[in-house]
Scaffold this motif. Structure first.
Motif, PDB file in Angstrom:
ATOM      1  N   GLU A  83       0.806  -1.213   0.000  1.00 30.60           N
ATOM      2  CA  GLU A  83       0.000   0.000   0.000  1.00 30.60           C
ATOM      3  C   GLU A  83       0.842   1.267   0.000  1.00 30.60           C
ATOM      4  OE1 GLU A  83      -3.167   0.486   2.749  1.00 30.60           O
ATOM      5  OE2 GLU A  83      -4.515  -0.511   1.343  1.00 30.60           O
ATOM      6  N   ARG A  84       2.127   1.158   0.284  1.00 31.15           N
ATOM      7  CA  ARG A  84       2.986   2.343   0.264  1.00 31.15           C
ATOM      8  C   ARG A  84       3.094   2.921  -1.148  1.00 31.15           C
ATOM      9  NH1 ARG A  84       5.590   3.516   4.874  1.00 31.15           N
ATOM     10  NH2 ARG A  84       5.587   1.927   6.495  1.00 31.15           N
ATOM     11  N   ARG A  85       2.731   2.129  -2.123  1.00 34.20           N
ATOM     12  CA  ARG A  85       2.758   2.602  -3.512  1.00 34.20           C
ATOM     13  C   ARG A  85       1.391   3.113  -3.955  1.00 34.20           C
ATOM     14  NH1 ARG A  85       5.810  -2.104  -3.570  1.00 34.20           N
ATOM     15  NH2 ARG A  85       4.092  -3.339  -4.394  1.00 34.20           N
ATOM     16  N   ARG A  86       0.456   3.225  -3.015  1.00 38.41           N
ATOM     17  CA  ARG A  86      -0.876   3.717  -3.342  1.00 38.41           C
ATOM     18  C   ARG A  86      -0.809   5.152  -3.833  1.00 38.41           C
ATOM     19  NH1 ARG A  86      -5.056   0.745  -1.085  1.00 38.41           N
ATOM     20  NH2 ARG A  86      -6.378   2.593  -1.073  1.00 38.41           N
ATOM     21  N   ARG A  87      -1.733   5.497  -4.707  1.00 32.54           N
ATOM     22  CA  ARG A  87      -1.783   6.843  -5.274  1.00 32.54           C
ATOM     23  C   ARG A  87      -3.118   7.489  -4.918  1.00 32.54           C
ATOM     24  NH1 ARG A  87      -1.100   4.842 -11.206  1.00 32.54           N
ATOM     25  NH2 ARG A  87      -1.194   7.051 -11.805  1.00 32.54           N
ATOM     26  N   VAL A  88      -3.080   8.786  -4.725  1.00 27.50           N
ATOM     27  CA  VAL A  88      -4.297   9.552  -4.456  1.00 27.50           C
ATOM     28  C   VAL A  88      -4.656  10.325  -5.720  1.00 27.50           C
ATOM     29  CG1 VAL A  88      -5.319  11.427  -3.123  1.00 27.50           C
ATOM     30  CG2 VAL A  88      -3.831   9.770  -1.995  1.00 27.50           C
ATOM     31  N   GLY A  89      -5.844  10.071  -6.250  1.00 21.21           N
ATOM     32  CA  GLY A  89      -6.308  10.754  -7.447  1.00 21.21           C
ATOM     33  C   GLY A  89      -7.216  11.917  -7.087  1.00 21.21           C
ATOM     34  N   VAL A  90      -7.023  13.034  -7.761  1.00 20.43           N
ATOM     35  CA  VAL A  90      -7.794  14.254  -7.487  1.00 20.43           C
ATOM     36  C   VAL A  90      -8.426  14.755  -8.778  1.00 20.43           C
ATOM     37  CG1 VAL A  90      -7.607  16.686  -6.835  1.00 20.43           C
ATOM     38  CG2 VAL A  90      -6.410  14.940  -5.496  1.00 20.43           C
ATOM     39  N   LEU A  91      -9.706  15.060  -8.736  1.00 18.83           N
ATOM     40  CA  LEU A  91     -10.385  15.658  -9.877  1.00 18.83           C
ATOM     41  C   LEU A  91     -10.258  17.169  -9.799  1.00 18.83           C
ATOM     42  CD1 LEU A  91     -12.209  15.691 -12.370  1.00 18.83           C
ATOM     43  CD2 LEU A  91     -14.193  15.514 -10.824  1.00 18.83           C
ATOM     44  N   ASN A  92      -9.704  17.774 -10.835  1.00 23.04           N
ATOM     45  CA  ASN A  92      -9.581  19.226 -10.941  1.00 23.04           C
ATOM     46  C   ASN A  92     -10.772  19.768 -11.711  1.00 23.04           C
ATOM     47  OD1 ASN A  92      -8.745  21.888 -11.313  1.00 23.04           O
ATOM     48  ND2 ASN A  92      -7.362  21.373 -12.990  1.00 23.04           N
ATOM     49  N   PHE A  93     -11.594  20.586 -11.062  1.00 23.67           N
ATOM     50  CA  PHE A  93     -12.769  21.186 -11.696  1.00 23.67           C
ATOM     51  C   PHE A  93     -12.261  22.339 -12.571  1.00 23.67           C
ATOM     52  CE2 PHE A  93     -15.311  20.329  -7.522  1.00 23.67           C
ATOM     53  CZ  PHE A  93     -15.008  18.989  -7.608  1.00 23.67           C
ATOM     54  N   ALA A  94     -11.959  22.049 -13.800  1.00 22.72           N
ATOM     55  CA  ALA A  94     -11.145  22.953 -14.605  1.00 22.72           C
ATOM     56  C   ALA A  94     -11.915  24.046 -15.328  1.00 22.72           C
ATOM     57  CB  ALA A  94     -10.373  22.142 -15.649  1.00 22.72           C
ATOM     58  N   SER A  95     -11.219  25.148 -15.523  1.00 24.34           N
ATOM     59  CA  SER A  95     -11.618  26.108 -16.548  1.00 24.34           C
ATOM     60  C   SER A  95     -11.354  25.437 -17.889  1.00 24.34           C
ATOM     61  CB  SER A  95     -10.785  27.384 -16.432  1.00 24.34           C
ATOM     62  OG  SER A  95     -10.856  28.141 -17.625  1.00 24.34           O
ATOM     63  N   ALA A  96     -12.293  25.552 -18.800  1.00 24.50           N
ATOM     64  CA  ALA A  96     -12.117  24.899 -20.104  1.00 24.50           C
ATOM     65  C   ALA A  96     -11.138  25.639 -21.005  1.00 24.50           C
ATOM     66  CB  ALA A  96     -13.464  24.781 -20.809  1.00 24.50           C
TER      67      ALA A  96
END
Length: 321
Positions: free
Chosen positions: A117-130
């Motif tokens: 699990e030390r190689r786990r990644r956290v994914g984040v959604l960026n609410f982007a300007s288009a």
């Protein structure tokens, strides 16, 4: 919010937590300038420790990937055999009144269940300007994308030659506010500030940049009137397709911990109950396409009214399961 060492096997837990405040516009503008200077220098010092950003920065730029509007269109297909094996491990879902960065910090601080699990990644959604990389973060604007850009190394990925295709596409044809299903993946982004602008120990996240439908624009007719119910159905359909592709991209990348939110319900004026219901349909319902694709999903939502309205939808869906 209670920390857990492994994914829960029970129903998703709904919790809340009070978020932090923000700085003034001039201060945010100065912080953005400082952030770009730190990125240019390739290092910073926090509590007497010098942190080198260059290796992760290079990995971020080399890994930046643009997904055109026709990509990821097969997201509704059945789960892969690998995911099928995890059908008995439902996702732990938390709805919290915090910022995106605070949500990512929580997921990063969850104790590891194993060395793997030390190689786990956290994914984040960026609410982007288009149309504008990083939104208005350099001018001191305050929204979810600006906060991420002001606190991390993300911005150079968004202005890279690879990501530029995303913005060029939407400048050329914004499609009446619907924009497109195009996305940018920025892996190995280093967060080195808190929301309040203070330097912090580095935290790594993988960011998916996507623009929601600008529902406020989509609702306006040629005569300046507000469109009717048929347009609302069209908006919801486009949002479901986009949100399904977002989850599919995270799934394809093998990212198990996500920070999502009330996508597009601010300036873009999507309706909170609609967006919450789509996320629930994709993640929470018994036959949801992504019911077992992830271990932990944090919905980080600022604004009490939005938070309560969003949470109520999920609680209603749980009661009817």
């Amino acid at each position: 919010m209670k920390h857990t060492s492994k994914p829960r096997r029970s129903k998703p837990k709904l919790t809340k937590y009070k978020g932090s405040g923000g700085a003034g516009r001039n201060e945010r503008r100065a912080l953005a300038k400082s952030t770009l200077e730190i990125i240019e220098a390739g290092h910073y010092t926090f509590e007497g420790i010098k942190y080198d950003l260059r290796s992760q920065f290079d990995a971020m730029l080399s890994g930046t990937h643009y997904y055109d509007p026709d990509s990821l269109s097969s997201w509704e297909q059945p789960v892969t055999p690998a995911n099928e094996l995890a059908r008995d491990t439902p996702t732990e879902i938390s709805i919290v009144e915090v910022s995106t960065l605070e949500g990512a910090g929580f997921l990063s601080s969850v104790p590891y269940a194993s060395e793997k699990e030390r190689r786990r990644r956290v994914g984040v959604l960026n609410f982007a300007s288009a149309k504008k990389p990083g939104g208005g973060f350099q001018s001191g604007a305050q929204a979810q994308e600006e906060s991420i850009a002001r606190s991390s190394t993300l911005y150079p990925s968004l202005v890279s030659s690879t990501a530029e295709k995303f913005y060029r596409l939407h400048h050329k044809n914004p499609k009446g506010g619907y924009y497109s299903h195009a996305m940018i993946l920025s892996p190995n982004v280093t967060v080195f500030r808190t929301d309040a602008g203070r330097l912090a120990a580095p935290m790594e996240i993988d960011v998916v940049t996507s623009a929601a439908v600008n529902a406020g624009v989509a609702r306006r007719t040629l005569h300046g009137m507000v469109a009717g119910a048929a347009e609302e159905v069209r908006i919801a359909k486009a949002m479901k397709e986009r949100m399904g592709r977002i989850l599919y991209l995270f799934e394809e990348q093998g990212i198990k911990d996500l920070v999502l939110g009330s996508f597009g319900t601010g300036v873009f004026q999507n309706k909170v109950p609609v967006v919450a219901a789509i996320w629930a349909e994709l993640l929470l319902d018994p036959d949801a396409r992504f019911a077992n694709s992830f271990d932990r999903v944090v919905f980080a939502i600022l604004g009490r009214e939005t938070f309560v309205e969003f949470k109520d939808i999920f609680e209603e869906r749980q009661l009817t399961k």
